[in-house]
Scaffold this active site. Sequence first.
Site, PDB file in Angstrom:
ATOM      1  N   ASP A 265      38.266  35.071  30.239  1.00  0.00           N
ATOM      2  CA  ASP A 265      39.425  35.839  30.698  1.00  0.00           C
ATOM      3  C   ASP A 265      40.699  35.373  29.994  1.00  0.00           C
ATOM      4  OD1 ASP A 265      40.721  37.733  32.204  1.00  0.00           O
ATOM      5  OD2 ASP A 265      40.874  36.498  34.003  1.00  0.00           O
TER       6      ASP A 265
ATOM      7  N   ASN B 261      42.411  37.179  27.263  1.00  0.00           N
ATOM      8  CA  ASN B 261      42.692  37.616  25.892  1.00  0.00           C
ATOM      9  C   ASN B 261      44.006  38.383  25.790  1.00  0.00           C
ATOM     10  OD1 ASN B 261      40.253  36.527  25.093  1.00  0.00           O
ATOM     11  ND2 ASN B 261      39.176  38.485  25.011  1.00  0.00           N
TER      12      ASN B 261
ATOM     13  N   ASN C 153      35.666  47.604  33.013  1.00  0.00           N
ATOM     14  CA  ASN C 153      36.456  47.703  31.780  1.00  0.00           C
ATOM     15  C   ASN C 153      36.432  49.100  31.169  1.00  0.00           C
ATOM     16  OD1 ASN C 153      35.539  44.349  30.668  1.00  0.00           O
ATOM     17  ND2 ASN C 153      37.254  45.017  31.932  1.00  0.00           N
TER      18      ASN C 153
END
Length: 257
Positions: free
Chosen positions: A37, A39, A85
């Site tokens: 997690d 980015n 996502n």
Amino acid sequence: MNLRDKLRGLLVRLYARRVEGHLDHAQVPKHIGVIMDGNRRWAKAAGSSTEHGHRAGAEKIEEFLGWCSETDVEVVTLWLLSTDNFDRPQEELGPLLGIIEDVVKTLAVDGRWRVHHVGTPDLLPPQMQTTLKEAEEATAGIDGILVNVAIGYGGRQEIADAVRSMLLDAQDKGTSMEDLAEAVDIDMIGRHLYTGAQPDPDLVIRTSGEQRLSGFMLWQTAHSEYYFCEVFWPAFRKVDFLRALRDYAARHRRYGG
């Protein structure tokens, strides 16, 4: 790089060697799950684009797997793309899918890792489905770390798929619903998960400071240890990895007892 940064880097490397020197390999987790997690927040802090953040995160993966090899880890599950996502804007999702496909190709040609997809293939573009299948076939005989690439993965979806697989299997065998209901147990459901006969994760690492699982391997992590790290994934260092292992080794696992 100025003198202060060089000195800081040297001190970090010396500290990492010290931690590694005291690491008991007998206490190293055999299966590590990683929620990679941060980015996008890393990219924003650096004044860069979201795509650059995802690429920087992708470049960290082989380095991380190298650290795992050095410490006798046997299975690594990398959460690369969740089912949630897919709700992201297409201008972000399109490049992200391309970056993830490149990651899979890189892992497959590396020669050190055995690649296995965990997730729902039908959610993925046909080209990525082909890439994943080819990566699994090309690396099937490699005697290295088993790398689960969690792409199009959601924990609830995995359990739903496992139940569906179990029902279809019973149908193929001509098993009645009454007999199936009588036979269902934890082991049966476990055999139909994406990870099949693999050992459950001993340790789950999540970067970026968030302290939640977000649906990661809900079934398999029932007795896992968790390690939450403040650093964003692209900035994750070997010393951060070694700290996670040291913290894990210091815990007394009770498995609910």
